[in-house]
Scaffold this active site. Structure first.
Site, short mmCIF file in Angstrom:
data_model
loop_
_atom_site.label_atom_id
_atom_site.label_comp_id
_atom_site.label_asym_id
_atom_site.label_seq_id
_atom_site.Cartn_x
_atom_site.Cartn_y
_atom_site.Cartn_z
N GLY A 1 -5.19 -2.12 5.23
CA GLY A 1 -4.07 -3.03 5.15
C GLY A 1 -4.66 -4.43 4.36
O GLY A 1 -4.69 -5.26 4.19
N ARG A 2 -5.34 -4.36 5.97
CA ARG A 2 -5.96 -6.09 6.91
C ARG A 2 -7.21 -6.06 6.09
O ARG A 2 -7.66 -7.40 6.25
CB ARG A 2 -6.10 -5.75 7.81
CG ARG A 2 -6.27 -5.14 9.06
CD ARG A 2 -6.00 -5.26 10.53
NE ARG A 2 -6.83 -4.18 10.68
CZ ARG A 2 -5.83 -2.95 11.01
NH1 ARG A 2 -4.66 -2.43 10.26
NH2 ARG A 2 -6.02 -1.05 11.78
N GLU B 1 -5.06 -6.49 14.45
CA GLU B 1 -4.13 -5.39 14.32
C GLU B 1 -5.06 -4.62 14.13
O GLU B 1 -5.44 -3.17 14.67
CB GLU B 1 -3.77 -5.84 12.86
CG GLU B 1 -2.87 -4.06 13.06
CD GLU B 1 -1.86 -4.91 11.81
OE1 GLU B 1 -1.90 -3.65 10.48
OE2 GLU B 1 -1.25 -5.35 11.36
N LYS C 1 1.10 -1.24 -0.20
CA LYS C 1 0.19 0.02 0.04
C LYS C 1 0.95 0.77 0.06
O LYS C 1 1.33 2.33 -1.06
CB LYS C 1 -0.92 -0.56 1.71
CG LYS C 1 -1.74 0.82 1.49
CD LYS C 1 -2.55 1.24 2.68
CE LYS C 1 -3.13 2.26 2.54
NZ LYS C 1 -4.48 1.84 3.81
N HIS D 1 -4.84 -33.29 17.80
CA HIS D 1 -3.41 -34.23 17.78
C HIS D 1 -2.09 -33.08 18.26
O HIS D 1 -1.30 -33.64 18.07
CB HIS D 1 -2.93 -35.18 16.72
CG HIS D 1 -3.80 -36.00 16.05
ND1 HIS D 1 -4.15 -37.44 16.53
CD2 HIS D 1 -4.84 -35.69 14.91
CE1 HIS D 1 -5.43 -37.60 16.36
NE2 HIS D 1 -6.04 -36.28 15.49
N LYS E 1 9.27 -1.00 14.03
CA LYS E 1 9.58 -0.92 12.81
C LYS E 1 11.38 0.06 12.88
O LYS E 1 12.69 0.55 12.61
CB LYS E 1 8.82 0.25 11.81
CG LYS E 1 7.95 -0.56 11.22
CD LYS E 1 6.88 -0.45 10.80
CE LYS E 1 6.00 -1.48 10.28
NZ LYS E 1 4.74 -0.57 9.77
N GLU F 1 10.36 -4.38 4.44
CA GLU F 1 10.87 -5.64 4.18
C GLU F 1 10.59 -6.29 2.86
O GLU F 1 10.79 -6.90 1.66
CB GLU F 1 9.71 -7.10 4.99
CG GLU F 1 9.27 -7.33 6.38
CD GLU F 1 9.19 -6.14 7.34
OE1 GLU F 1 9.49 -4.96 7.15
OE2 GLU F 1 9.04 -6.49 8.34
O1 F6P Z 1 2.95 -2.93 10.13
C1 F6P Z 1 2.11 -3.27 10.32
C2 F6P Z 1 1.02 -2.89 8.22
O2 F6P Z 1 0.83 -1.48 7.94
C3 F6P Z 1 -0.02 -3.64 8.19
O3 F6P Z 1 -0.37 -2.71 8.11
C4 F6P Z 1 -0.05 -3.50 6.44
O4 F6P Z 1 -0.91 -4.65 6.70
C5 F6P Z 1 1.33 -3.85 6.02
O5 F6P Z 1 1.86 -3.19 7.49
C6 F6P Z 1 2.29 -3.75 4.70
O6 F6P Z 1 1.80 -2.62 4.87
P1 F6P Z 1 2.20 -2.37 2.96
O7 F6P Z 1 1.09 -3.10 2.40
O8 F6P Z 1 2.02 -0.62 2.96
O9 F6P Z 1 3.50 -2.77 2.50
#
Ligand code: F6P
Length: 545
Positions: free
Chosen positions: A272-273, A358, A212, A389, A509, A218
């Site tokens: 995002g979620r 979240e 987003k 199990h 972060k 990452e």
């Molecule tokens: O760190 C949490 C978050 O902001 C989530 O809410 C989101 O889904 C995820 O990181 C990834 O964010 P982006 O889509 O901006 O890379």
């Protein structure tokens, strides 16, 4: 008490006091006794909507409790808040944003103008572009730089930009193009990327960079690694044929080197979620095709319509959310285990972890005051029967009560002898044993030696919901996800928290970036490091060598 306090604090409502009294009166009454004492229970505590059935007969509630919960919803203006959300009100207060994931699945022509923007036209426009692109990739019309057909799609993203697509791909694999390979990379651990690319041919691989913000450490690290992999094999010019982006940030997409013609946008009113049905679902659409994706959206929409229009006393997401509030605030239950009896739903618990925790893992109210009551429960789980199990021992006989969502898919897409019946028999057996238990008298009556009786007693009384869908076609998955989304909304509305921000993830972060600077410099001298962190940095540097 001022009216502002009453508006902000659910514990000050009459219904809250009523529920506390009901909980006290129910103390010591088991689910088994409730079921035995009320043969009509099935009529009053099971509901169906949008093809999903929610059976709450094994919850530790009475119809009186449900009635009081509905009064709580009324006193907390939950439905008015729902309407505000659906109309594009800025209910994400701390980010001053609308919350409009429901607009992503509304049918074409649903006129919705928010902040001066025709939201539904924008959504349809992106969907049309995604569909054309997905069709081209699936048909081979979209080719790699060396003229080869795309046979593998790698989605790079994390959190909402990974969990939804990864969960949906697994869930809908039966409907996917089996000639194509789909892989999902999220972790900054280089192993994730290296293993995902293993065995893939860059000439036949399409990389979707899903972020987003297009700033997430990452995702951007992995995107650059994938870029090097493609450029190393095919040259710089290949980037435009092998990379597309899904983002709200056109500027950074362009800077990365992806042509914005190959960018699929979404909007800041999609959290995002809550984004698996936006262009973040591009990998899902390539896997199951545009028609399958439309079916998924239709399932989401069916549940949205149900949530928006079903009467409160038959409104699945509202009732599910209120039952979660009951378990959390009046029975003191801290955890919910999600137990899908469907291998296709094996990533569903992980998906729900982000959606629920979240969203509702908050400890201040909308007005900034600390909450004086519990909010979001811990969610976790594994598919049945595997969990049986593994950790079910604790569910059955441990000292912590865990509420359970047992999810059943009635029809298997892969019939194999009578294994589907075996699967469902296990699901229903667990729902029964968890809630009804087995008394010492019953255990002894089986001829169990006296010394073993206490070990074999099953306390029961674990609240269980059985959620059932007919089959796991895309429509059903959409309805199921929307059910949880709106249940999460309901809980947040009762608690008076912002279910749509996530400030708690930001500091970590920032601190990581500081530590990364130290690791790159090979030094632990940074004065901002706290003592234990400095020691850990030193230990790491020594071990890393
Ligand atoms: O760190 C949490 C978050 O902001 C989530 O809410 C989101 O889904 C995820 O990181 C990834 O964010 P982006 O889509 O901006 O890379």
């Amino acid at each position: 008490m001022t009216s502002n306090q009453a508006a902000a604090d659910p514990t000050l409502t009459p219904a809250w006091a009523e529920l506390a009294a009901l909980a006290a009166a129910l103390d010591g009454t088991t689910i088994r006794a409730l079921c035995e004492g009320d043969p009509q229970r099935l009529d009053s505590l099971a509901w169906t909507g949008a093809g999903v059935s929610l059976d709450a007969t094994r919850q530790r509630v009475t119809p009186d409790v449900v009635a009081a919960l509905l009064r709580l919803a009324q006193e907390r203006d939950v439905l008015a808040r729902r309407d505000q959300m659906l109309a594009g009100g800025h209910i994400n207060v701390t980010e001053d944003r609308a919350v409009l994931h429901t607009a992503l699945r509304a049918p074409a022509g649903s006129a919705l103008v928010v902040d001066g923007q025709d939201v539904s036209a924008d959504v349809q426009d992106v969907l049309a572009r995604m569909s054309a692109f997905a069709d081209d990739v699936r048909s081979g019309a979209w080719m790699g730089a060396s003229g080869q057909r795309i046979s593998a799609v790698v989605n790079i993203g994390i959190g909402g930009s990974d969990l939804g697509p990864a969960m949906a791909y697994l869930a809908l694999r039966h409907f996917s193009d089996r000639d194509m390979t789909f892989r999902f990379v999220s972790n900054v651990d280089p192993t994730d990327m290296v293993e995902a690319l293993h065995g893939l041919d860059p000439a036949e691989t399409l990389v979707i960079v899903a972020s987003k913000t297009f700033t997430t450490l990452e995702t951007m690290s992995n995107a650059h690694a994938a870029r090097d992999w493609v450029v190393g094999a095919l040259g710089e010019d290949a980037v435009s044929r092998h990379f597309v982006a899904v983002s709200t940030n056109a500027e950074l997409v362009e800077r990365f080197g992806i042509d914005t013609a190959n960018m699929f946008g979404f909007w800041d009113w999609v959290g995002g979620r809550y984004s698996m049905d936006s262009s973040i679902g591009l990998s899902t659409m390539i896997a199951i095709g545009p028609a399958g994706f439309r079916d998924l959206l239709a399932g989401f929409h069916a549940m949205d319509v149900h949530f928006a229009s079903a009467p409160a006393e038959a409104n699945l997401p509202l009732l599910m959310g209120l039952l979660a509030v009951w378990n959390r605030n009046f029975l003191g239950i801290q955890m919910t285990a999600v137990l899908p009896y469907s291998q296709y739903l094996s990533r569903f618990p992980a998906y729900l972890q982000q959606l629920t925790m979240e969203s509702n893992g908050k400890s201040v109210r909308l007005d900034g005051a600390p909450v004086g009551y519990d909010t979001g429960a811990v969610f976790w789980g594994e598919p049945g029967t595997n969990g049986q199990h593994s950790f079910y021992q604790l569910l059955h006989q441990g000292t912590t009560t865990v509420a359970c969502d047992v999810i059943v898919v009635a029809r298997s897409d892969n019939p194999l002898g009578d294994q589907q019946d075996m699967l469902v028999a296990n699901a229903l057996a667990q729902a029964s044993v968890l809630s009804m238990g087995r008394t010492s008298a019953e255990v002894a009556a089986d001829g169990t030696p006296a010394a073993l009786v206490p070990h074999k007693v099953m306390p029961g009384n674990r609240p269980v919901s059985v959620i059932m869908v007919e089959s796991l076609r895309p429509h059903a998955l959409g309805a199921l996800v929307a059910l949880y989304e709106h249940s999460v909304f309901t809980q947040g509305a009762v608690w008076g928290i912002d279910s749509f921000d996530q400030w708690g993830v930001e500091l970590g972060k920032k601190v990581a970036m500081g530590i990364l600077g130290d690791l790159r410099a090979g030094s632990a001298d940074d004065p901002v490091l706290d003592g234990p962190t400095r020691a850990s940095v030193e230990r790491y540097l020594a071990m890393r060598g």
